[in-house]
Enzyme design. Sequence first.
Site, PDB file in Angstrom:
ATOM      1  N   HIS A 438      -5.173  34.614 -38.810  1.00  0.00           N
ATOM      2  CA  HIS A 438      -5.823  35.883 -39.191  1.00  0.00           C
ATOM      3  C   HIS A 438      -6.772  36.415 -38.118  1.00  0.00           C
ATOM      4  O   HIS A 438      -7.141  35.704 -37.203  1.00  0.00           O
ATOM      5  CB  HIS A 438      -6.462  35.796 -40.582  1.00  0.00           C
ATOM      6  CG  HIS A 438      -7.585  34.826 -40.761  1.00  0.00           C
ATOM      7  ND1 HIS A 438      -8.239  34.685 -41.967  1.00  0.00           N
ATOM      8  CD2 HIS A 438      -8.166  33.951 -39.911  1.00  0.00           C
ATOM      9  CE1 HIS A 438      -9.177  33.763 -41.833  1.00  0.00           C
ATOM     10  NE2 HIS A 438      -9.162  33.320 -40.615  1.00  0.00           N
ATOM     11  N   GLU A 439      -7.085  37.692 -38.234  1.00  0.00           N
ATOM     12  CA  GLU A 439      -7.853  38.420 -37.201  1.00  0.00           C
ATOM     13  C   GLU A 439      -7.156  38.390 -35.849  1.00  0.00           C
ATOM     14  O   GLU A 439      -7.797  38.227 -34.814  1.00  0.00           O
ATOM     15  CB  GLU A 439      -9.275  37.865 -37.069  1.00  0.00           C
ATOM     16  CG  GLU A 439     -10.134  38.041 -38.294  1.00  0.00           C
ATOM     17  CD  GLU A 439     -10.153  39.471 -38.786  1.00  0.00           C
ATOM     18  OE1 GLU A 439     -10.031  40.407 -37.968  1.00  0.00           O
ATOM     19  OE2 GLU A 439     -10.254  39.671 -40.014  1.00  0.00           O
ATOM     20  N   GLY A 440      -5.850  38.593 -35.864  1.00  0.00           N
ATOM     21  CA  GLY A 440      -5.081  38.565 -34.628  1.00  0.00           C
ATOM     22  C   GLY A 440      -4.608  37.154 -34.358  1.00  0.00           C
ATOM     23  O   GLY A 440      -5.416  36.244 -34.210  1.00  0.00           O
TER      24      GLY A 440
END
Lengths: 599, 599
Positions: A438-440
């Site tokens: 998550h978050e890239g």
Amino acid sequence: MPSFFSKRDLHFNLYELLKVEQLTSYDYFQDHDRQSFDMVLDAAEQIANKMLHPLLTEMDRKEPQLMDGTIRVHEGMKAITKRFGEDGWINATFSYDEGGQQLPVTVQNAAAFIFQAANYSASVYPFLTTGAANLIRSFGSKELIEQYTPLMYSGRWQGTMALTEPNAGSSLSDISTAAEPTSEEGVYKITGQKIFISCGDHDACENIVHLLLAKIKGGPAGTKGISLFVVPKKRITENGHTNNGVTTAGVYHKMGYKGAPIAHLMFGSDETCLGYLVGEPHKGLTYMFQMMNEARVGVGMNATAIGTAAYYASLAYAKERPQGRPITAKDPTQPQTLIVHHADVKRMLLFQKSVVEGALSLLLQCGLWADLAHVTEGEAKERAELLLDLLTPVAKSYPSEMCCQTTSAAVQILGGAGYTTDFPVEQYYREARIHPIHEGTTGIHGLDLLGRKLTLHGGKGLQYLMEEIKNTIAEAKQSDQPQLLDLAARLEGALERVQTVTTSLLNLAKQDKELFLADATLYLDFFGIVTIAWQWLKQAIQAQKGLMMTNSEENRNFYQGKVATANYFFDYELVKISSLALRLTSHTKGTVEMQPDWF
Amino acid sequence: MPSFFSKRDLHFNLYELLKVEQLTSYDYFQDHDRQSFDMVLDAAEQIANKMLHPLLTEMDRKEPQLMDGTIRVHEGMKAITKRFGEDGWINATFSYDEGGQQLPVTVQNAAAFIFQAANYSASVYPFLTTGAANLIRSFGSKELIEQYTPLMYSGRWQGTMALTEPNAGSSLSDISTAAEPTSEEGVYKITGQKIFISCGDHDACENIVHLLLAKIKGGPAGTKGISLFVVPKKRITENGHTNNGVTTAGVYHKMGYKGAPIAHLMFGSDETCLGYLVGEPHKGLTYMFQMMNEARVGVGMNATAIGTAAYYASLAYAKERPQGRPITAKDPTQPQTLIVHHADVKRMLLFQKSVVEGALSLLLQCGLWADLAHVTEGEAKERAELLLDLLTPVAKSYPSEMCCQTTSAAVQILGGAGYTTDFPVEQYYREARIHPIHEGTTGIHGLDLLGRKLTLHGGKGLQYLMEEIKNTIAEAKQSDQPQLLDLAARLEGALERVQTVTTSLLNLAKQDKELFLADATLYLDFFGIVTIAWQWLKQAIQAQKGLMMTNSEENRNFYQGKVATANYFFDYELVKISSLALRLTSHTKGTVEMQPDWF
């Protein structure tokens, strides 16, 4: 209960390495001092011990469930959310005018780290609200700020970031959630769906405020057509609140990180859903990057906190568990030895310690850069901003990737017991695995570092970083400590390697862009190891100073541990760049030329 | 349903690489031919598809529970256990006299691999029974063989290996389960407890037969005082069966591998528990090593099978999921591309393929050595035995450690979806994590390889291995394929490195035994990578031959994939030995000198 973090190490970082008290010379932080910072950490520790850690296992076992259209989370979250709001944790870094405490981000992050190490899932709720409120106060109208942020600061309203869609995970240019203007300026009708929304719906708060990306109809294609909206679950009306057409379609069941509800949401599918434009149209992604960048450093911190908790759990076990005998004294009639005495167990403990403490010092350094970017001007501000910007992919990905491995080492130290639910390490192992996603994803951050950040602003961020590292090397060389001279020389060699590998890749970029970026993930790994080695040299320098100044046995042990762990990192982790450099400079085309039918 | 293994790859291994039909020239295997081997694999595939794979998820969610003193497992296990027995899978490799089919171990293992890839937990039950029955038939009295093995072969009685105790996990010399002679020869009263006993109790069979290690009172201390006993849950009496004082104290709840019941057992705590001595007193550990060595290769196979299933699940997803655009064609108005076209995704797929197919070929090679050790004499037998013995720690640990990483790559390819329980990869990730722990932790195998196996029999095993690898290099050099010549040269370089590193370590052994073994785990890693590179050179040679002989597009794709994956392994995995060699020859004492108080 074994401790799940080290306050001594946080103090070492804040006061010895970063000298965070120096921030109080700036007007914004002038009311603070070391004592007030200590009080913040003590308060965080108290909440972590009393409210968060006791629910760690239970929140994993009683996952959120969707019932009658609402996600029900662990009942303990109501009190936790309330407490975070009442004690001012959500807006602690904001100005007095906004009800905040003008606390340095560095100190706030250190406190958040304690929450995360105690109970990662529970720590996510207030963190998301802070990020969402920060977006509104940074880019929203006065009216939006006044309507939304006070209730978010109080913990009564949950904030989220609503980006991902079924057909647009890593590819934000493909989002299709639509915003149609209404007769009222700044108010749009929202239709579409979002997936994987952390805290996207739950019953431990009164309302949910989504900071949502959508495309205004008729806008440009791709990321240039993305706008940012405030989309509440219940919208404010003259008479109070009314449902705003946000439907919870589902809650995800996950391998770990189960205490936080991750929602699948529909907007405007049944009833009208209104969204309130934040800032100007089509600038949404730029705005959102503020929250994303904070969240990325935050994710690195989450991973590090989980890794830290696993490290301390496995250390406590290793110091209690007798098993086997020393290699050189195998007499079976003699009692067994504690496993902490076996070299292989010490190796696994040092591995964990070197990664989590190395990552923590980088992450707190990122907090300091955020503070300096806020209160300084001119070159100092630019330096802080560019360093933070350059190192965000590293600060996010190095701990995320490595804490999957460190929590695995924690499981291994416990052996069969570690694989059972009788001990917390298996939960840490499962929870750690979300962070490279998550978050890239790590792949995205590799592309960001190699394909963008290295050369951004004419490569000035990289130049600043090299200066910082060289300053640390110079400081080490001024000492008369043979160990520091040795580490400095090795880091100098590593920097030359960074130079060689980076030049080789940037030259390749001109000839073959796909090949240039094909191993970006490995470049990120390579760059991350050298960055953490730099942090360890800083820690070793400071620890050697500490050793000369202390008479307490506890402090001596602490500093000896730092020096030994710095050596470990250079001996076992920094050496990995040799193989990575071989790979990154060979430019063979195996992955690029691989055909799907050959798998 | 995506496939969870490749029959084409099994055929490649059996018939092209190992030429397993050649075994049929030996009397023991003379009734077999390629057709009968194919039928075995087809039959395994059918059971895997119809009975095992459909229960994969359900067995994970409905874990075994201890109720009224008995562990209840998934109800589907009754039919599965029955089927394994009825179809002769448990004793397939045993002689006709024993009701077996004289099937080569190589082929049996290939079939077992299909079961394991379909549903690891379910595959464990018959495998343990085979190993336990094999111990009885190898070392037990005629009476024990007649009483126990037929019912075990039929699947009605479950076999186990009962070694581990609360205070003796990795340290078998410390087991304290006691055996007291009775008036009847060979019959002992057993008291003690065992933990982590796989299939130690369950309700999908009629009886459980423990092959248990205990110490006969008055025997020598340490491993030299360990004897082996058959300890049934229900013992055979003149009138049928009676309870034998084996109590199930608990069932473990685990991170994964949930479909198999792992028991905590008490012997002789309430009622009398009788054990029947297998072979001679005090030789139990030597006997048990037969089952442990089989189980160790089996664990490597289990890890590889889980890794293979995860590879195919992530491959299927990558070929279906559109996301993002090519690096060189970012136009957002164009449709998205399938993620299988991204270099970073192909890298993660090649990583998985290179590890699991490299490990599989080594494991099937181990099966062939077991068969050759059985049917040959003299030097051929010795060669097969010593190669199998030397490489058992590698065959167990390389796949066990690496498939934690490959299943992680599978999760990463699916992104957020991979972290949810909507897809099987998160289960594979959890299941893979047991393998570095059971049947000897990776640390134990590192000590076994570096501290024992390398120098055993005057280093003859290592000498044979070097000959084998050099033969493969010589074969590659005889080709005119530039790719093979390149791989051969690189493997030759790696062998020189093995020589340098090994000599450096063995010299150190004379000076400092603790330091010599401190990084044994890393030596195992280093040695494992080179071993798998050898397997990949073998595969590449064979694939190049295949490419010259085939006209079918499917075969061309298969062989091209093999060549590309061999290149990948050398480019991305074999390079890792550079860093490991640096570490292994530096001999710094960081882990040995680390003090517990410094953590």
